[in-house]
Design a protein around this motif. Structure first.
Motif, mmCIF file in Angstrom:
data_model
loop_
_atom_site.group_PDB
_atom_site.id
_atom_site.type_symbol
_atom_site.label_atom_id
_atom_site.label_comp_id
_atom_site.label_asym_id
_atom_site.label_seq_id
_atom_site.Cartn_x
_atom_site.Cartn_y
_atom_site.Cartn_z
ATOM 1 N N GLY A 30 14.558 -6.812 36.373
ATOM 2 C CA GLY A 30 15.392 -5.145 35.849
ATOM 3 C C GLY A 30 15.849 -4.556 37.558
ATOM 4 O O GLY A 30 16.505 -5.034 38.779
ATOM 5 N N HIS A 50 9.570 -11.814 33.453
ATOM 6 C CA HIS A 50 10.068 -10.523 33.528
ATOM 7 C C HIS A 50 9.419 -10.054 34.677
ATOM 8 O O HIS A 50 8.253 -9.824 34.622
ATOM 9 C CB HIS A 50 9.579 -10.293 31.676
ATOM 10 C CG HIS A 50 9.368 -10.969 30.202
ATOM 11 N ND1 HIS A 50 10.556 -10.900 30.083
ATOM 12 C CD2 HIS A 50 8.709 -11.712 29.765
ATOM 13 C CE1 HIS A 50 10.796 -11.821 28.428
ATOM 14 N NE2 HIS A 50 9.592 -12.391 28.980
ATOM 15 N N GLY A 52 10.223 -6.705 36.567
ATOM 16 C CA GLY A 52 10.888 -4.933 36.041
ATOM 17 C C GLY A 52 11.536 -4.713 37.699
ATOM 18 O O GLY A 52 11.827 -5.518 38.114
ATOM 19 N N ASP A 53 11.529 -2.703 36.927
ATOM 20 C CA ASP A 53 12.073 -2.223 38.514
ATOM 21 C C ASP A 53 12.022 -2.660 39.563
ATOM 22 O O ASP A 53 10.656 -2.694 39.789
ATOM 23 C CB ASP A 53 12.955 -1.595 37.795
ATOM 24 C CG ASP A 53 13.670 -1.207 36.410
ATOM 25 O OD1 ASP A 53 14.496 -1.747 36.207
ATOM 26 O OD2 ASP A 53 13.618 -0.166 35.760
ATOM 27 N N THR A 70 4.835 -12.047 33.533
ATOM 28 C CA THR A 70 5.524 -10.913 33.323
ATOM 29 C C THR A 70 4.574 -9.453 34.409
ATOM 30 O O THR A 70 3.788 -9.514 34.953
ATOM 31 C CB THR A 70 5.394 -9.271 32.428
ATOM 32 O OG1 THR A 70 5.298 -10.193 31.303
ATOM 33 C CG2 THR A 70 5.480 -8.766 32.069
ATOM 34 N N GLY A 72 5.556 -5.888 36.749
ATOM 35 C CA GLY A 72 5.623 -4.494 36.209
ATOM 36 C C GLY A 72 6.459 -4.201 38.023
ATOM 37 O O GLY A 72 6.924 -4.640 38.464
ATOM 38 N N ASP A 73 7.093 -3.199 37.042
ATOM 39 C CA ASP A 73 7.270 -1.965 37.998
ATOM 40 C C ASP A 73 7.046 -1.572 39.252
ATOM 41 O O ASP A 73 6.383 -1.459 39.226
ATOM 42 C CB ASP A 73 8.326 -0.233 38.017
ATOM 43 C CG ASP A 73 9.107 -0.657 35.926
ATOM 44 O OD1 ASP A 73 9.619 -1.914 35.997
ATOM 45 O OD2 ASP A 73 9.372 0.154 34.767
ATOM 46 N N ALA A 111 2.425 -2.838 36.866
ATOM 47 C CA ALA A 111 2.736 -1.634 37.878
ATOM 48 C C ALA A 111 2.464 -1.498 38.939
ATOM 49 O O ALA A 111 1.036 -0.818 39.682
ATOM 50 C CB ALA A 111 3.618 -0.355 37.509
#
Length: 167
Positions: A30, A50, A52-53, A70, A72-73, A111
């Protein structure tokens, strides 16, 4: 200090561009994804990463993917954090370990987590949102959201009802 910050941003940009070119769609990130010196990604067997931001990796972190990872932000990683979504098989004593293949399972990191320096995250783990993992932890099982975990195995829930409690 300003020069150093600019240097980190420029070298981080080229590092991420290199990994994006190398892994293509298997490496997704992101906005405001920042890395420092020695960041390494290894993606094999059509695995996917993946991110996140607003994620930050400090110096000498690595993410090793054969399945799926994955993140998270808003999650931040201290120095020398290593993430592995796979492990060597070793059940056959008559065959070298390096020839026995791998077991693998996805990793999900929630996140707004803070993963401390020298932490290792192993395959199949889900780390909830707002988790703090203290320095030197080996995370081999799921950690629920709003939890602090320390190297000695102590786990504390974060319970706060007002901003004053969080300070």
């Amino acid at each position: 200090m300003l020069f150093l910050k600019i240097w980190y941003r420029v070298t981080g940009f080229f590092t991420l561009a290199f990994f994006k070119l190398l892994y293509g769609r298997n490496f997704q990130h992101g906005k405001a994804f920042h890395v420092r010196a020695g960041f390494h990604v290894s993606i094999e067997d059509n695995g996917t990463l993946h991110v996140g931001d607003d994620v930050f990796f400090n110096n000498y972190c690595s993410v090793n993917v054969r399945s799926d990872v994955t993140i998270g932000d808003g999650t931040i990683f201290g120095e020398n954090v290593h993430i592995y979504d796979h492990n060597h098989r070793y059940g056959n004593p008559f065959l070298p370990i390096k020839e026995q293949g791998y077991t693998q399972a996805p990793i999900h990191i929630g996140a707004h987590c803070w993963i401390g320096t020298n932490t290792v995250i192993l395959k199949g783990v889900t780390i909830g949102d707002n988790v703090v993992a203290g320095a030197g932890c080996v995370i081999y099982k799921d950690i629920p959201s709003n939890t602090i975990i320390m190297q000695n195995g102590q786990v504390h829930s974060i319970i706060a009802t007002t901003k004053e409690h969080l300070a």
